[in-house]
Design an enzyme around this catalytic site. Structure first.
Site, short mmCIF file in Angstrom:
data_model
loop_
_atom_site.label_atom_id
_atom_site.label_comp_id
_atom_site.label_asym_id
_atom_site.label_seq_id
_atom_site.Cartn_x
_atom_site.Cartn_y
_atom_site.Cartn_z
N HIS A 129 5.22 110.68 -4.37
CA HIS A 129 6.33 109.72 -4.51
C HIS A 129 7.33 110.23 -5.57
O HIS A 129 8.54 110.24 -5.33
CB HIS A 129 5.76 108.35 -4.90
CG HIS A 129 6.78 107.31 -5.19
ND1 HIS A 129 7.15 106.35 -4.27
CD2 HIS A 129 7.52 107.07 -6.30
CE1 HIS A 129 8.07 105.56 -4.82
NE2 HIS A 129 8.31 105.99 -6.05
N GLU A 130 6.81 110.65 -6.71
CA GLU A 130 7.71 111.08 -7.80
C GLU A 130 8.45 112.36 -7.45
O GLU A 130 9.65 112.48 -7.70
CB GLU A 130 6.91 111.26 -9.11
CG GLU A 130 6.31 109.97 -9.66
CD GLU A 130 7.35 108.88 -9.91
OE1 GLU A 130 8.50 109.20 -10.26
OE2 GLU A 130 7.01 107.70 -9.73
ZN LIG Z 1 9.80 105.38 -7.42
#
Ligand SMILES: [Zn+2]
Length: 265
Positions: free
Chosen positions: A126-127
């Site tokens: 996600h990051e």
């Molecule tokens: Zn985020």
């Protein structure tokens, strides 16, 4: 919590005619700064984080984070940095961030919530997806559209403290500097979906994303972790993930067939 002045958004809308670029999921957005400048900004911010925040110095957590991160970034296109610096910070809140220029910070507290390599890959995917989708450039461009000629790098290293903090939080370090400027709902959705693709292509089981977000919600109790308060509502996220899951599972199976089976502990 401070928000960008309304005038900046209007300026951005006007500039969009001249400088808009589609996101990886096809959303039109304004990107005003060269990638190299945003990458330099990420590197300078990471140096600042390392000076200000204590590092965990836990070899086991470090090797787990580095193993998961390197499997994920190995799936990025050739334009992305090949080697990423990964630091585990001695902070008990379950959080992580990735910055342009190839930098990843993981709080020691994240390992209580991300309990296996697939769950950790959910957060790091996600990051890293926020970085790949150039969300920092988009955020900085939107807020600073009205201030032409702004020198980002000199602002981050020696500019007025409030502008420094604002830039750090636009890069995704809001929790670290105490000014929350959350990513938009569209940016979060993109990071979830692209992150799911990334983790699955790296050979991590995308189904673990469901358990991870459940753990994150439970970890909060009455006070949700920072990571959740700046991220989309749980139900919406689950729906989006479920919809993407068949596609992600075939990516995962393909990765496994090709021998991508990371073992990160
Ligand atoms: Zn985020």
């Amino acid at each position: 919590m401070r928000r960008a002045p309304r005038t900046a958004w209007w300026a951005a809308a006007g500039l969009c005619l001249a400088a808009c670029v589609a996101s990886p999921l096809g959303r039109q957005r304004l990107l005003l700064f060269p990638d190299a400048e945003i990458a330099e900004l990420g590197v300078a911010s990471f140096d600042q984080m390392k000076r200000q925040m204590p590092v965990a110095r836990d070899p086991e957590l470090e090797s787990r984070a580095r193993c998961v991160a390197s499997a994920i970034v190995a799936q990025l296109d050739t334009g992305a940095p090949r080697s990423w610096e990964v630091v585990v910070f001695a902070d008990e809140s379950p959080n992580a961030f990735a910055l342009p220029g190839g930098k990843i910070g993981v709080n020691a507290g994240l390992f209580r919530v991300a309990r296996n390599q697939d769950q950790l890959a959910t957060v790091l995917g996600h990051e890293v997806a926020h970085v790949v989708a150039q969300h920092a450039n988009e955020r900085v461009s939107t807020v600073f559209a009205a201030q032409s000629g702004l020198e980002l790098l000199s602002t981050i290293s020696g500019g007025p403290p409030d502008q420094q903090q604002q830039l750090l939080s636009l890069l995704g370090l809001g929790a670290q500097v105490g000014i929350l400027l959350p990513f938009s709902r569209e940016q979060e959705r993109e990071a979830d979906l692209l992150g799911l693709d990334l983790m699955a292509s790296a050979g991590f089981d995308p189904r673990a994303s469901i358990a991870l977000w459940q753990n994150m919600a439970e970890a909060g109790g009455a006070q949700p972790p920072e990571f959740l308060s700046t991220h989309p509502a749980y139900g919406t996220r689950m729906q989006d993930l479920a919809q993407r899951m068949p596609q992600s599972l075939s990516r995962f199976e393909e990765a496994q067939r090709r021998g991508r089976r990371p073992v990160c502990g």
